[in-house]
Motif scaffolding. Structure first.
Motif, PDB file in Angstrom:
ATOM      1  N   GLU A 138      73.548  45.124  22.123  1.00  0.00           N
ATOM      2  CA  GLU A 138      72.910  44.328  21.066  1.00  0.00           C
ATOM      3  C   GLU A 138      73.888  43.380  20.393  1.00  0.00           C
ATOM      4  N   ALA A 139      75.096  43.853  20.097  1.00  0.00           N
ATOM      5  CA  ALA A 139      76.068  42.995  19.420  1.00  0.00           C
ATOM      6  C   ALA A 139      76.430  41.792  20.283  1.00  0.00           C
ATOM      7  N   ASN A 140      76.547  41.988  21.593  1.00  0.00           N
ATOM      8  CA  ASN A 140      76.893  40.883  22.482  1.00  0.00           C
ATOM      9  C   ASN A 140      75.706  39.938  22.684  1.00  0.00           C
ATOM     10  N   GLU A 144      94.440  38.552  18.671  1.00  0.00           N
ATOM     11  CA  GLU A 144      93.329  39.013  19.502  1.00  0.00           C
ATOM     12  C   GLU A 144      93.359  38.249  20.824  1.00  0.00           C
ATOM     13  N   ARG A 145      93.333  38.997  21.928  1.00  0.00           N
ATOM     14  CA  ARG A 145      93.434  38.388  23.249  1.00  0.00           C
ATOM     15  C   ARG A 145      92.086  38.227  23.941  1.00  0.00           C
ATOM     16  N   ASP A 146      91.064  38.959  23.477  1.00  0.00           N
ATOM     17  CA  ASP A 146      89.744  38.898  24.102  1.00  0.00           C
ATOM     18  C   ASP A 146      88.903  37.854  23.365  1.00  0.00           C
ATOM     19  N   PRO A 147      88.507  36.758  24.033  1.00  0.00           N
ATOM     20  CA  PRO A 147      87.734  35.720  23.325  1.00  0.00           C
ATOM     21  C   PRO A 147      86.414  36.236  22.776  1.00  0.00           C
ATOM     22  N   LEU A 148      85.842  37.259  23.411  1.00  0.00           N
ATOM     23  CA  LEU A 148      84.592  37.821  22.906  1.00  0.00           C
ATOM     24  C   LEU A 148      84.798  38.409  21.513  1.00  0.00           C
ATOM     25  N   GLU A 149      85.963  39.042  21.290  1.00  0.00           N
ATOM     26  CA  GLU A 149      86.265  39.619  19.981  1.00  0.00           C
ATOM     27  C   GLU A 149      86.563  38.531  18.949  1.00  0.00           C
ATOM     28  N   VAL A 150      87.108  37.407  19.407  1.00  0.00           N
ATOM     29  CA  VAL A 150      87.336  36.292  18.485  1.00  0.00           C
ATOM     30  C   VAL A 150      86.000  35.789  17.924  1.00  0.00           C
ATOM     31  N   LEU A 151      84.967  35.775  18.774  1.00  0.00           N
ATOM     32  CA  LEU A 151      83.651  35.313  18.323  1.00  0.00           C
ATOM     33  C   LEU A 151      83.094  36.173  17.199  1.00  0.00           C
ATOM     34  N   ARG A 152      83.577  37.401  17.067  1.00  0.00           N
ATOM     35  CA  ARG A 152      83.068  38.311  16.033  1.00  0.00           C
ATOM     36  C   ARG A 152      83.830  38.178  14.714  1.00  0.00           C
TER      37      ARG A 152
END
Length: 862
Positions: free
Chosen positions: A480-482, A560-568
């Protein structure tokens, strides 16, 4: 004795006289007419009374002291009384009541106000000067000026004409009675009819009808009539729904327009309007917003009866779940038409005839929405109407028991009853059958909602395959979060949207997922090297460092190295960079531009507890932006400072206070802190001519000045957020007044800034706006903010301070829900700031003794 007047006239009249003498003759006449209407006989009578009282007090003081006519007082046994009268005789009347009069006249007599002024001169005589509040006409003029600072003159003039018609031919005192008693008591006159003049006429007609029916109205009631008139098409409906709100106990509290719209739609399908609004208003926003969202969607699909059926029986759970799911998928689907829910084609399923005829309609509806209707029906009806095989098994079991226990009257009775009416339902009462029918219908409605969501999610599968360019979508996307991230990206436009989708596509494959190889990023790195700055640590970040809070708990701090985590990056701190925020696009930019990096602090479980955005200027200097932290005992600002200082040394550069941060791969950018976009908005820096002008800028000039400063950019949420951060708004709370319409239509403004704006509005007299922002439905967000940051002087403290006056019960709830462990009562609080807020709330509730104890320190109280 009469009360002392609250103002002095001399200076004000002198200033007005000089100003009027300098005006053209036409303006002089209108200014004098306004002056005569605003300075009424009741005010002058107060001045005569004051003069008589002072003269009598002086004479009495002289008699008591034997003083000379020169007024010199001799000490005597009655010196205490003499001192009192002497002080009274010499007391200067405070200049308070009419200090705005010259400014009011000057503002109303400008050429731009001609149409408004002429309507005002016709309207003021309709307002009795003794309407139950001091300076009622002055208040009315203040309200006119506040609205004229941002509304078109014809719109204000039209509102004045409608208000005059409202007062015409009736008891003006009675018709004015329900309006709020604050300076901006008449604000509803100008906000009513935002959807057109027809709604404004409905508001005035409904209000007058209610007053003529001797309905007791309060300030909050006026707000509700206004909201109802804007949402409902007919005056009769406005009155009926308002009376339903009163009957439901919603006296003197404003109701959200969304709740009104939702309940009104459901009202047409048999839902009690008042009870529905009460139910929505009692929920927190996280629950009520999904209900309103799904009702809107079902209304658009022509299937509102499904929602109404669930609401009538208090079944909000399926609606909340469905509304939340729709919010997650909002950018990926168009809910479209509802699935077919027609009756099951004849012949009906054979198993249906095993049940009583009274249940056939409900069972038919159930069979229309699921292929598993028979097992669902069996679960609902098993106790009262078990299937034949279950009955046969029970009979056999009873007969076997009787063979081993002959003569057992209880077993014999059970067997006889089962043999007499095995499963016909003839022994079931009508009331029980009605209850079973309701349960079957509720199951059908829940399953219908599930079918609808399943249909929308099939659309999502197809949309994702198109967006991400592949038939195989990784499982993590369906989290859901993604999905919320992908959905938010899909709502964007242009280059930023495409960059976001590219980021997700890359993330679906193996690493590396970054955009370092993009030409714009490589060119920027080359420029850094030319300036002698080593970009290596920026491209290949240093290892995370371990930091500790005051209690010794450890955290990891690093890039932060994961771009998905940057979006959060906006989610943990509820900022405008969240997926539902107005500046979410910038989280994408921070993930793709090499000169923008996100620093996270994580706890032992990997949960984000702190964040800072770092950027590199065009000259190769490092900038750090606002530090966010959810851990009170962690000095994250100091830890980030050490981390960035070390990074700067390794790169051969330094940390600067300001600089220009260029966009690289992305076309635009917005930082997530209190700073502006690099040097683009220099006029917001301390000491700028724009900020210095705010100290004396007339309210009507504020919005034009802001628009001119930000030009050519149009006014938006970002502009509003930057302006609201300025300290000048704390020094002059009234500056918030011209911005209130923008605030009310700014859905993506951070909640904390909205709270600060509400506190300023309350100080400036717009308690109605503050009450709407700080309604009980915001309690959850407020509690979360206090739990993360404590009672923060920048956001939660102003909100609590305002709530303590407007809604002290909610203020107390928020403070009590966020007590430190071990604090069991208000008086046991150690924190002085919290004790002061508690005292203010208790004082407002009339608990002065408790408030007094709380205002003393805990040690003093003990």
């Amino acid at each position: 004795m009469p009360e002392l007047p609250t103002a002095t006239l001399a200076d004000q009249v002198h200033r007005v006289a000089i100003w009027i003498a300098r005006q053209p003759k036409a303006t002089q006449a209108q200014a004098l007419d306004l002056f005569n209407l605003l300075v009424d006989d009741t005010l002058l009578d107060a001045w005569h009374t004051f003069a008589d009282r002072v003269e009598a007090a002086v004479a009495l003081a002289r008699r008591m002291t034997g003083a000379s006519t020169a007024g010199q007082f001799e000490p005597r046994a009655t010196k205490t009384h003499a001192a009192f009268f002497n002080d009274l005789a010499r007391k200067e009347v405070p200049d308070a009541r009419l200090r705005e009069l010259p400014g009011t006249l000057e503002s109303l007599c400008t050429p731009a106000m001609r149409q408004v002024r002429e309507e005002l001169l016709r309207t003021l005589p309709c307002i009795p000067p003794d309407s139950g509040a001091e300076r009622v006409r002055q208040d009315f003029c203040d309200a006119v000026l506040a609205r004229a600072s941002y509304l078109p003159g014809p719109r204000v003039a039209t509102a004045l004409g409608m208000f005059r018609q409202y007062l015409a031919g009736g008891d003006a005192h009675k018709l004015l009675d329900p309006w709020p008693g604050s300076r901006y008591r008449f604000s509803a006159i100008f906000t009513a009819g935002d959807n057109g003049p027809g709604h404004a006429r409905g508001f005035f007609a409904a209000l007058r009808s209610l007053i003529e029916q001797d309905t007791r109205l309060t300030a909050g009631d006026v707000d509700n009539v206004e909201s109802l008139a804007d949402e409902l098409p007919d005056v009769t409906d406005v009155i009926a729904c308002f009376l339903a709100l009163k009957a439901a106990g919603l006296d003197n509290q404003s109701v959200a327009s969304d709740s009104i719209r939702c309940a009104y739609r459901l009202r047409g399908h048999g839902v009690d309007f008042g009870a529905c609004v009460v139910g929505l208003e009692k929920m927190d926003t996280e629950s009520s917003a999904p209900v309103i969202r799904i009702v809107d969607a079902l209304h658009a699909a022509g299937q509102l009866g499904i929602a109404a059926h669930l609401v009538r029986h208090g079944e909000y759970g399926p609606l909340i779940a469905a509304g939340r799911r729709l919010e997650v998928l909002r950018g990926l689907i168009d809910p479209g038409p509802a699935p077919d829910v027609a009756a099951v084609p004849q012949p009906a399923p054979e198993w249906l005839h095993r049940y009583p005829l009274a249940l056939h309609e409900a069972l038919t509806r159930l069979a229309a929405v699921t292929a598993d209707a028979e097992p669902v029906a069996q679960r609902v009806l098993a106790k009262d109407l078990p299937p034949p095989e279950a009955v046969a098994s029970e009979i056999a079991a009873l007969q076997e028991l009787l063979r081993t226990r002959p003569g057992n009257t209880h077993l014999e009775s059970r067997l006889a009853n089962r043999l007499a009416c095995p499963s016909s339902g003839s022994a079931i009462s009508p009331a029980r059958l009605d209850n079973l029918r309701t349960r079957l219908e509720l199951n059908a409605s829940r399953l219908w909602i599930e079918n609808w969501l399943r249909q929308t999610e099939e659309q999502v599968h197809a949309k994702l395959r198109t967006l991400l360019g592949g038939a195989n979508i990784p499982d993590w996307v369906w989290n859901e979060a993604n999905l919320r991230l992908v959905s938010a990206i899909s709502t964007l436009e242009g280059r930023v949207r495409e960059l976001g989708l590219q980021l997700i596509r890359r993330r679906c494959g193996p690493p590396p997922w970054d955009f370092h190889a993009e030409p714009a990023n490589q060119e920027f790195l080359a420029r850094l090297r030319e300036r002698g700055v080593d970009p290596g640590p920026l491209v290949d970040p240093p290892a995370d460092i371990s930091i500790a809070d005051a209690k010794g708990r450890r955290y990891q701090l690093g890039f932060e190295r994961d771009p998905l985590e940057v979006l959060r990056m906006g989610e943990p701190f509820d900022t405008c960079l969240s997926p539902d925020g107005g500046n979410f696009f910038s989280a994408i930019v921070n993930a793709v531009d090499i000169n923008k990096r996100v620093i996270y602090a994580r706890d032992a479980e990997g949960t984000i507890v702190g964040r800072c955005l770092l950027a590199v200027t065009d000259l190769g200097r490092l900038l750090t932006f606002r530090v966010y932290s959810n851990i009170k005992d962690l000095d994250l600002r100091a830890a980030v400072s050490r981390f960035v200082d070390a990074l700067a040394r390794s790169m051969g550069t330094y940390v600067a206070k300001r600089g220009t941060v260029p966009t690289l791969v992305a076309p635009k950018w917005y930082d997530d802190g209190p700073q502006d976009l690099g040097s683009q908005f220099d006029f917001l820096t301390p000491g700028s001519p724009f900020r210095e002008a705010l100290a004396t800028l007339p309210l009507p000039d504020l919005l034009p000045a802001i628009r001119a400063a930000f030009a050519p950019l149009p006014p938006d949420d970002m502009m509003l957020a930057l302006v609201l951060e300025l300290e000048e708004f704390d020094r002059r709370p009234e500056l918030i007044l011209p911005l209130i319409p923008m605030l009310e239509s700014a859905p993506h403004l951070p909640e904390t800034l909205r709270w600060r704006a509400a506190a300023r509005a309350h100080e400036a007299g717009r308690s109605d706006f503050a009450a709407r922002v700080l309604s009980g439905r915001k309690l959850t967000r407020l509690v979360q903010a206090i739990e993360r940051h404590g009672v923060c002087p920048c956001c939660s403290e102003p909100a609590l301070r305002t709530l303590a006056e407007l809604d002290p019960t909610t203020a107390l709830r928020a403070l009590r829900l966020t007590r430190e462990k071990g604090v069991r009562s208000d008086e046991a609080e150690d924190d002085g700031r919290r004790r002061h807020l508690l005292a203010a709330a208790h004082s407002r509730l009339g608990r002065d003794a408790l408030a007094g104890r709380l205002r003393r320190s805990k040690a003093d109280s003990a």
